[in-house]
Design a protein around this motif. Structure first.
Motif, PDB file in Angstrom:
ATOM      1  N   ALA A   1       0.840  -1.210   0.000  1.00  0.00           N
ATOM      2  CA  ALA A   1       0.000   0.000   0.000  1.00  0.00           C
ATOM      3  C   ALA A   1       0.873   1.258   0.000  1.00  0.00           C
ATOM      4  O   ALA A   1       0.601   2.217  -0.730  1.00  0.00           O
ATOM      5  N   LEU A   2       1.926   1.258   0.823  1.00  0.00           N
ATOM      6  CA  LEU A   2       2.833   2.409   0.868  1.00  0.00           C
ATOM      7  C   LEU A   2       3.487   2.629  -0.486  1.00  0.00           C
ATOM      8  O   LEU A   2       3.472   3.732  -1.023  1.00  0.00           O
ATOM      9  N   PHE A   3       4.050   1.573  -1.060  1.00  0.00           N
ATOM     10  CA  PHE A   3       4.772   1.739  -2.312  1.00  0.00           C
ATOM     11  C   PHE A   3       3.831   2.001  -3.489  1.00  0.00           C
ATOM     12  O   PHE A   3       4.225   2.649  -4.455  1.00  0.00           O
ATOM     13  N   THR A   4       2.597   1.556  -3.388  1.00  0.00           N
ATOM     14  CA  THR A   4       1.606   1.911  -4.405  1.00  0.00           C
ATOM     15  C   THR A   4       1.355   3.419  -4.367  1.00  0.00           C
ATOM     16  O   THR A   4       1.296   4.082  -5.409  1.00  0.00           O
ATOM     17  N   ARG A   5       1.229   3.961  -3.178  1.00  0.00           N
ATOM     18  CA  ARG A   5       1.045   5.399  -3.024  1.00  0.00           C
ATOM     19  C   ARG A   5       2.274   6.168  -3.491  1.00  0.00           C
ATOM     20  O   ARG A   5       2.176   7.251  -4.063  1.00  0.00           O
ATOM     21  N   LEU A   6       3.452   5.599  -3.278  1.00  0.00           N
ATOM     22  CA  LEU A   6       4.704   6.249  -3.662  1.00  0.00           C
ATOM     23  C   LEU A   6       5.139   5.908  -5.084  1.00  0.00           C
ATOM     24  O   LEU A   6       6.211   6.338  -5.525  1.00  0.00           O
ATOM     25  N   ARG A   7       4.318   5.181  -5.802  1.00  0.00           N
ATOM     26  CA  ARG A   7       4.699   4.729  -7.140  1.00  0.00           C
ATOM     27  C   ARG A   7       5.224   5.849  -8.036  1.00  0.00           C
ATOM     28  O   ARG A   7       6.196   5.640  -8.770  1.00  0.00           O
ATOM     29  N   PRO A   8       4.629   7.051  -8.014  1.00  0.00           N
ATOM     30  CA  PRO A   8       5.191   8.110  -8.869  1.00  0.00           C
ATOM     31  C   PRO A   8       6.642   8.477  -8.529  1.00  0.00           C
ATOM     32  O   PRO A   8       7.347   9.055  -9.362  1.00  0.00           O
ATOM     33  N   LEU A   9       7.097   8.140  -7.342  1.00  0.00           N
ATOM     34  CA  LEU A   9       8.466   8.441  -6.933  1.00  0.00           C
ATOM     35  C   LEU A   9       9.427   7.305  -7.243  1.00  0.00           C
ATOM     36  O   LEU A   9      10.645   7.478  -7.168  1.00  0.00           O
ATOM     37  N   LEU A  10       8.900   6.144  -7.569  1.00  0.00           N
ATOM     38  CA  LEU A  10       9.716   4.957  -7.801  1.00  0.00           C
ATOM     39  C   LEU A  10      10.061   4.794  -9.278  1.00  0.00           C
ATOM     40  O   LEU A  10       9.251   5.104 -10.148  1.00  0.00           O
ATOM     41  N   SER A  11      11.231   4.249  -9.529  1.00  0.00           N
ATOM     42  CA  SER A  11      11.599   3.905 -10.899  1.00  0.00           C
ATOM     43  C   SER A  11      10.740   2.717 -11.343  1.00  0.00           C
ATOM     44  O   SER A  11      10.206   1.978 -10.504  1.00  0.00           O
ATOM     45  N   PRO A  12      10.601   2.518 -12.655  1.00  0.00           N
ATOM     46  CA  PRO A  12       9.859   1.341 -13.122  1.00  0.00           C
ATOM     47  C   PRO A  12      10.432   0.029 -12.564  1.00  0.00           C
ATOM     48  O   PRO A  12       9.680  -0.870 -12.208  1.00  0.00           O
ATOM     49  N   ALA A  13      11.743  -0.060 -12.457  1.00  0.00           N
ATOM     50  CA  ALA A  13      12.356  -1.286 -11.934  1.00  0.00           C
ATOM     51  C   ALA A  13      11.987  -1.506 -10.468  1.00  0.00           C
ATOM     52  O   ALA A  13      11.697  -2.638 -10.056  1.00  0.00           O
TER      53      ALA A  13
END
Length: 98
Positions: free
Chosen positions: A70-82
């Motif tokens: 859930a956290l990383f889904t919310r932060l997805r715009p900040l994450l690289s595709p990898a």
């Protein structure tokens, strides 16, 4: 690295995806607004560290996997595709994991 180590996660995680939100330093109690590159680096390092644990510890994954996804889904715009791919591969439903 200091940014990652100093993060007051309880205060900072809920708003990390908000460009104008304050980041709290758990060592000093000070707050500041991180730049977009700082927020991206923080998100990447957070994902890498949590996923390293989740890959090898099924109990950790069972206990925290849903919250982390859930956290990383919310932060997805900040994450690289990898990084996002790794998040879904490690924390996603079993039929999505690699």
């Amino acid at each position: 690295m200091y940014l990652y180590a100093s993060c007051d996660r309880g205060a900072s995680y809920p708003t990390l995806d908000d460009a104008g939100a304050a980041f709290r330093d758990r060592f000093t109690g000070r707050t500041f607004v991180p730049t977009l590159p700082q927020r991206k680096d923080f998100a990447e390092l957070s994902a890498a560290n949590e996923l390293d644990i989740a890959r090898v510890d099924a109990g950790f994954r069972e206990r925290w996997g849903g919250d982390l996804l859930a956290l990383f889904t919310r932060l997805r715009p900040l994450l690289s595709p990898a990084a996002w791919h790794d998040c879904t591969a490690v924390l996603g439903p079993p039929d999505v994991r690699h």
